[in-house]
Design a protein around this motif. Structure first.
Motif, PDB file in Angstrom:
ATOM      1  N   THR A  19       0.825  -1.211   0.000  1.00  0.00           N
ATOM      2  CA  THR A  19       0.000   0.000   0.000  1.00  0.00           C
ATOM      3  C   THR A  19       0.854   1.254   0.000  1.00  0.00           C
ATOM      4  OG1 THR A  19      -1.726  -1.185   1.225  1.00  0.00           O
ATOM      5  CG2 THR A  19      -1.852   1.213   1.217  1.00  0.00           C
ATOM      6  N   VAL A  20       1.885   1.267   0.855  1.00  0.00           N
ATOM      7  CA  VAL A  20       2.726   2.468   0.977  1.00  0.00           C
ATOM      8  C   VAL A  20       3.548   2.694  -0.283  1.00  0.00           C
ATOM      9  CG1 VAL A  20       4.617   3.512   2.271  1.00  0.00           C
ATOM     10  CG2 VAL A  20       2.788   2.344   3.495  1.00  0.00           C
ATOM     11  N   ILE A  21       4.078   1.628  -0.880  1.00  0.00           N
ATOM     12  CA  ILE A  21       4.903   1.824  -2.077  1.00  0.00           C
ATOM     13  C   ILE A  21       4.047   2.194  -3.287  1.00  0.00           C
ATOM     14  CG2 ILE A  21       4.969  -0.548  -2.983  1.00  0.00           C
ATOM     15  CD1 ILE A  21       8.006  -0.060  -3.431  1.00  0.00           C
ATOM     16  N   CYS A  22       2.787   1.765  -3.291  1.00  0.00           N
ATOM     17  CA  CYS A  22       1.858   2.215  -4.341  1.00  0.00           C
ATOM     18  C   CYS A  22       1.691   3.734  -4.251  1.00  0.00           C
ATOM     19  CB  CYS A  22       0.519   1.505  -4.185  1.00  0.00           C
ATOM     20  SG  CYS A  22      -0.681   1.908  -5.476  1.00  0.00           S
ATOM     21  N   ALA A  23       1.574   4.234  -3.021  1.00  0.00           N
ATOM     22  CA  ALA A  23       1.502   5.684  -2.820  1.00  0.00           C
ATOM     23  C   ALA A  23       2.787   6.357  -3.280  1.00  0.00           C
ATOM     24  CB  ALA A  23       1.231   5.991  -1.347  1.00  0.00           C
ATOM     25  N   GLY A  24       3.935   5.691  -3.081  1.00  0.00           N
ATOM     26  CA  GLY A  24       5.209   6.249  -3.529  1.00  0.00           C
ATOM     27  C   GLY A  24       5.261   6.415  -5.040  1.00  0.00           C
ATOM     28  N   GLY A  25       4.796   5.400  -5.772  1.00  0.00           N
ATOM     29  CA  GLY A  25       4.748   5.519  -7.229  1.00  0.00           C
ATOM     30  C   GLY A  25       3.823   6.628  -7.676  1.00  0.00           C
ATOM     31  N   PHE A  26       2.733   6.782  -6.959  1.00  0.00           N
ATOM     32  CA  PHE A  26       1.765   7.839  -7.254  1.00  0.00           C
ATOM     33  C   PHE A  26       2.404   9.213  -7.049  1.00  0.00           C
ATOM     34  CE2 PHE A  26      -2.940   7.711  -7.782  1.00  0.00           C
ATOM     35  CZ  PHE A  26      -3.142   9.071  -8.000  1.00  0.00           C
ATOM     36  N   SER A 147      10.292   2.423   0.417  1.00  0.00           N
ATOM     37  CA  SER A 147       8.848   2.617   0.256  1.00  0.00           C
ATOM     38  C   SER A 147       8.461   3.701  -0.743  1.00  0.00           C
ATOM     39  CB  SER A 147       8.223   2.939   1.619  1.00  0.00           C
ATOM     40  OG  SER A 147       8.816   4.093   2.183  1.00  0.00           O
ATOM     41  N   VAL A 148       9.432   4.419  -1.319  1.00  0.00           N
ATOM     42  CA  VAL A 148       9.055   5.477  -2.261  1.00  0.00           C
ATOM     43  C   VAL A 148       9.819   5.418  -3.579  1.00  0.00           C
ATOM     44  CG1 VAL A 148       8.251   7.086  -0.489  1.00  0.00           C
ATOM     45  CG2 VAL A 148      10.652   7.127  -1.184  1.00  0.00           C
ATOM     46  N   PHE A 149      10.709   4.464  -3.753  1.00  0.00           N
ATOM     47  CA  PHE A 149      11.362   4.273  -5.045  1.00  0.00           C
ATOM     48  C   PHE A 149      11.795   2.820  -5.183  1.00  0.00           C
ATOM     49  CE2 PHE A 149      14.072   6.794  -2.175  1.00  0.00           C
ATOM     50  CZ  PHE A 149      15.036   5.858  -1.832  1.00  0.00           C
ATOM     51  N   VAL A 191       0.862   4.306 -12.827  1.00  0.00           N
ATOM     52  CA  VAL A 191      -0.111   4.172 -13.920  1.00  0.00           C
ATOM     53  C   VAL A 191      -1.468   4.739 -13.517  1.00  0.00           C
ATOM     54  CG1 VAL A 191      -1.408   2.512 -15.303  1.00  0.00           C
ATOM     55  CG2 VAL A 191       1.049   2.190 -14.970  1.00  0.00           C
ATOM     56  N   ILE A 192      -1.916   4.394 -12.309  1.00  0.00           N
ATOM     57  CA  ILE A 192      -3.201   4.906 -11.820  1.00  0.00           C
ATOM     58  C   ILE A 192      -3.171   6.426 -11.724  1.00  0.00           C
ATOM     59  CG2 ILE A 192      -4.791   4.935  -9.857  1.00  0.00           C
ATOM     60  CD1 ILE A 192      -3.878   2.014  -9.320  1.00  0.00           C
ATOM     61  N   CYS A 193      -2.023   6.950 -11.308  1.00  0.00           N
ATOM     62  CA  CYS A 193      -1.874   8.406 -11.219  1.00  0.00           C
ATOM     63  C   CYS A 193      -2.117   9.056 -12.577  1.00  0.00           C
ATOM     64  CB  CYS A 193      -0.487   8.756 -10.699  1.00  0.00           C
ATOM     65  SG  CYS A 193      -0.183  10.522 -10.585  1.00  0.00           S
ATOM     66  N   LYS A 194      -1.521   8.485 -13.627  1.00  0.00           N
ATOM     67  CA  LYS A 194      -1.690   9.055 -14.972  1.00  0.00           C
ATOM     68  C   LYS A 194      -3.168   9.086 -15.370  1.00  0.00           C
ATOM     69  CE  LYS A 194      -0.576  10.338 -19.215  1.00  0.00           C
ATOM     70  NZ  LYS A 194      -1.908  10.420 -19.829  1.00  0.00           N
ATOM     71  N   LEU A 206      -5.664  13.036  -4.126  1.00  0.00           N
ATOM     72  CA  LEU A 206      -6.516  12.557  -3.032  1.00  0.00           C
ATOM     73  C   LEU A 206      -6.441  11.036  -2.919  1.00  0.00           C
ATOM     74  CD1 LEU A 206      -9.679  14.806  -3.499  1.00  0.00           C
ATOM     75  CD2 LEU A 206      -8.029  14.892  -1.615  1.00  0.00           C
ATOM     76  N   ALA A 207      -6.084  10.373  -4.016  1.00  0.00           N
ATOM     77  CA  ALA A 207      -5.909   8.920  -3.968  1.00  0.00           C
ATOM     78  C   ALA A 207      -4.742   8.544  -3.051  1.00  0.00           C
ATOM     79  CB  ALA A 207      -5.676   8.372  -5.369  1.00  0.00           C
ATOM     80  N   ILE A 208      -3.722   9.405  -2.965  1.00  0.00           N
ATOM     81  CA  ILE A 208      -2.608   9.140  -2.049  1.00  0.00           C
ATOM     82  C   ILE A 208      -3.113   9.197  -0.609  1.00  0.00           C
ATOM     83  CG2 ILE A 208      -0.302   9.847  -1.332  1.00  0.00           C
ATOM     84  CD1 ILE A 208       0.065  11.150  -4.054  1.00  0.00           C
ATOM     85  N   SER A 209      -3.957  10.180  -0.320  1.00  0.00           N
ATOM     86  CA  SER A 209      -4.560  10.259   1.012  1.00  0.00           C
ATOM     87  C   SER A 209      -5.321   8.980   1.328  1.00  0.00           C
ATOM     88  CB  SER A 209      -5.512  11.461   1.097  1.00  0.00           C
ATOM     89  OG  SER A 209      -4.819  12.681   0.919  1.00  0.00           O
TER      90      SER A 209
END
Length: 222
Positions: A19-26, A147-149, A191-194, A206-209
Motif C-alpha cells: 500500500t505504501v509503495i503504491c503511494a510512492g509511485g503515485f 517505500s518510495v522508489f 499508472v493509476i496516477c496518470k 486525493l488517492a494518495i490520502s
C-alpha cells in the motif's frame, strides 16, 4: 541457569508495504506529470540535474532541484525527531502518526490553487516522501524495502531470485516474489496516477490520502 528468551520480532504485514509503495509511485508520477518534471521521491535524479544546471550556469533552474533535496532531508530529520523524542522509538505508534499526517498533507496539496508554484508543491511532496521513506522500511519479519522508489527493491529482487533459483533456497524464492510485488505495486501507483490526472487533474492526489488511510488498517495489525 535460567534462560532469557529472545523477543520475537513482530511481523509487518506485506499488505502495508504494498500500500505504501503504491503511494510512492503515485507521488513520483504526480510531481513529474503536473509539476515541471521533477521527481519528488527519489533524489538521485534531482542531484544529477542540479549538478548539470550548475555546470551549465543555468542558475534559475537550480532552486527547482535544490528545494526538493532540502525538503527531503528535512523530512528525514523531522521523522527521526518524532520517532526518538516524541514516541520513544515506538515504530508502530510513529507509523500511525505518519499515515494520518500523509493523508492530511496530500488532501491539502489537492486543494492548493492552480497558481501555486511548482517549487512549493514539489518541496511538499519531497518532504512527505521522506517521512514515508524513513518510517516504512520493513515487511514480513526481516525484509527491508524502500517505500518510495525502486532501485533498492530491484537489487533485493535480483539477490533473492538468484538465491532462490540457483541456491535452491525456497524461502528466498518466496521473498523474491514479494519484492517483485513491491515493484509492480509502485508501477501500479504511477499508472493509476496518470489515469486519474487525466480525469481529475490535481485532485488525483486525493488517492494518495486514501492509500495512507488504508494503511492504518494494516499498521494496527502489526
Amino acid at each position: 541457569m535460567e534462560q532469557v528468551s529472545t523477543p520475537i520480532k513482530p511481523k509487518v504485514p506485506v499488505r502495508l508495504g504494498l500500500t505504501v509503495i503504491c503511494a510512492g509511485g503515485f507521488m513520483d508520477a504526480y510531481s513529474y506529470l503536473l509539476h515541471d518534471h521533477v521527481f519528488a521521491t527519489g533524489q538521485t535524479g534531482n542531484i544529477v540535474l542540479l549538478c548539470m544546471n550548475l555546470a551549465e550556469g543555468a542558475w534559475l533552474s537550480v532552486p527547482h532541484y535544490l528545494a526538493s533535496i532540502a525538503a527531503f532531508v528535512a523530512g528525514v530529520m523531522l521523522s527521526r525527531h518524532v520517532l526518538v523524542q516524541v514516541h520513544n522509538r515506538a515504530i508502530h505508534r510513529t507509523q500511525r502518526w505518519v499515515a494520518i499526517f500523509e493523508a492530511a498533507a496530500f488532501a491539502a496539496i489537492a486543494l492548493l490553487p492552480a497558481w501555486a508554484p511548482d517549487l512549493l508543491v514539489n518541496s511538499a511532496i519531497s518532504f512527505c516522501a521522506a517521512v514515508s521513506y524513513e518510517n516504512f522500511r520493513q515487511f514480513g519479519t526481516k525484509s527491508a524495502y524502500a517505500s518510495v522508489f525502486c532501485t533498492g527493491n530491484l537489487r533485493s529482487f535480483g539477490e533473492t531470485l538468484y538465491d532462490g533459483l540457483f541456491e535452491k533456497n525456497r524461502h528466498e524464492l518466496h521473498r523474491s516474489q514479494r519484492y517483485a510485488a513491491l515493484v509492480l505495486s509502485f508501477c501500479a501507483g504511477a499508472v493509476i496516477c496518470k489515469f486519474l490526472i487525466d480525469l481529475a487533474g490535481q485532485y488525483a492526489c486525493l488517492a494518495i490520502s486514501a492509500l495512507f488511510l488504508l494503511s492504518l488498517r494494516f499498521i494496527s495489525e502489526a
